[in-house]
Design a protein around this motif. Structure first.
Motif: not given
Length: 283
Positions: A163-164, A166-167, A170-171
């Motif tokens: 999850s991290y 992926t985040y 995206r940044q």
């Protein structure tokens, strides 16, 4: 005496164990897992102590060494000792930190537990650069940079790292999708990947069967795979274009994710710098 070609250093031996692992007997696989996960123990302890900790007989250790071309276990053990000498400074520092951790004979407080987790994570983070090569980092960043789309998979304990990642991706404006298996659609989500994508799979022992199945499906479809796992003998390693063997700390029965998250951050920031340099070059 075995006719196997004898590895001449620890890296060669580890590579040979990884390549031949599936062909070993059940008992030799057990030894292989132990020597890969506890190299300092193999380097420093006697055959009897190693056998006891690996839960095998001393004669099984000798058979294991012979399977890789050595005349005896002590000859193979010398490779582990040479590596230990090379890393003596860092090992001494680990021992110092470990020894600094207080032994609590009385009441355990929340602060003493915090100290235990901090010390454990310090040891794990210090070990991380030794486990991750420049070549692996560069290869992984190149795959991520060139991918049409990035897909990230991590179930159960691994989900927070997935999850991290992926985040964070995206940044930096990457096209990235988290494979979460919602609605029981994990295999269907994995089947959408193609050769122009890349799959980042995160899995630790005991390896989630659904993660392994999804990674195998992607591999069969020719998708490049980057795996973050905890052993060279992980089922993900042989089918990965790049894999990272991350040793996390374990305190009071809880395994950390600190080193995995640190690696994920390094991959993202490394790719961000590469993108920036490319843009400066184009300008």
């Amino acid at each position: 005496m075995s006719t196997a070609i004898k590895p001449t250093n620890l890296l060669e031996l580890q590579q040979a164990i990884t390549e031949r692992y599936n062909d070993l007997s059940k008992r030799l696989k057990q030894i292989a897992q132990f020597v890969m996960d506890h190299p300092s123990t193999v380097a420093m302890e006697t055959v009897s102590v190693i056998a006891e900790q690996a839960e095998v007989t001393p004669s099984a250790l000798i058979r294991f060494a012979a399977a890789f071309g050595y005349d005896g276990f002590s000859e193979m053990q010398q490779l582990f000792r040479q590596k230990l000498v090379e890393n003596s400074t860092s090992y001494r520092e680990r021992i110092r930190l470990s020894s600094a951790q207080p032994v609590h004979s009385g009441k355990v407080t929340s602060h003493t537990i915090l100290n235990e987790f901090v010390n454990g994570n310090l040891l794990s983070l210090e070990h991380l650069p030794e486990m991750v090569s420049d070549e692996s980092m560069d290869a992984a960043i190149k795959l991520l940079h060139n991918a049409k789309a990035i897909h990230v998979l991590g179930m159960r304990r691994s989900f927070s790292v997935a999850s991290y990642l992926t985040y964070a991706l995206r940044q930096i404006k990457r096209r990235v999708y988290l494979i979460d298996g919602s609605g029981g659609m994990l295999q269907e989500q994995a089947s959408f990947l193609d050769k122009s994508d890349v799959l980042v799979a995160i899995s630790y022992s005991p390896y989630a069967q659904e993660t392994r199945a999804a990674v195998i499906k992607a591999y069969e479809n020719g998708v490049p795979i980057i795996s973050i796992t905890d052993s060279r003998l992980s089922p993900l390693a042989p089918i990965s274009s790049v894999y990272f063997d991350v040793k996390e700390s374990e305190v009071r029965g809880f395994r950390s994710l600190t080193s995995s998250l640190c690696l994920a951050q390094a991959l993202v920031i490394g790719m961000a710098y590469q993108i920036e340099q490319q843009q400066l070059g184009d300008g």
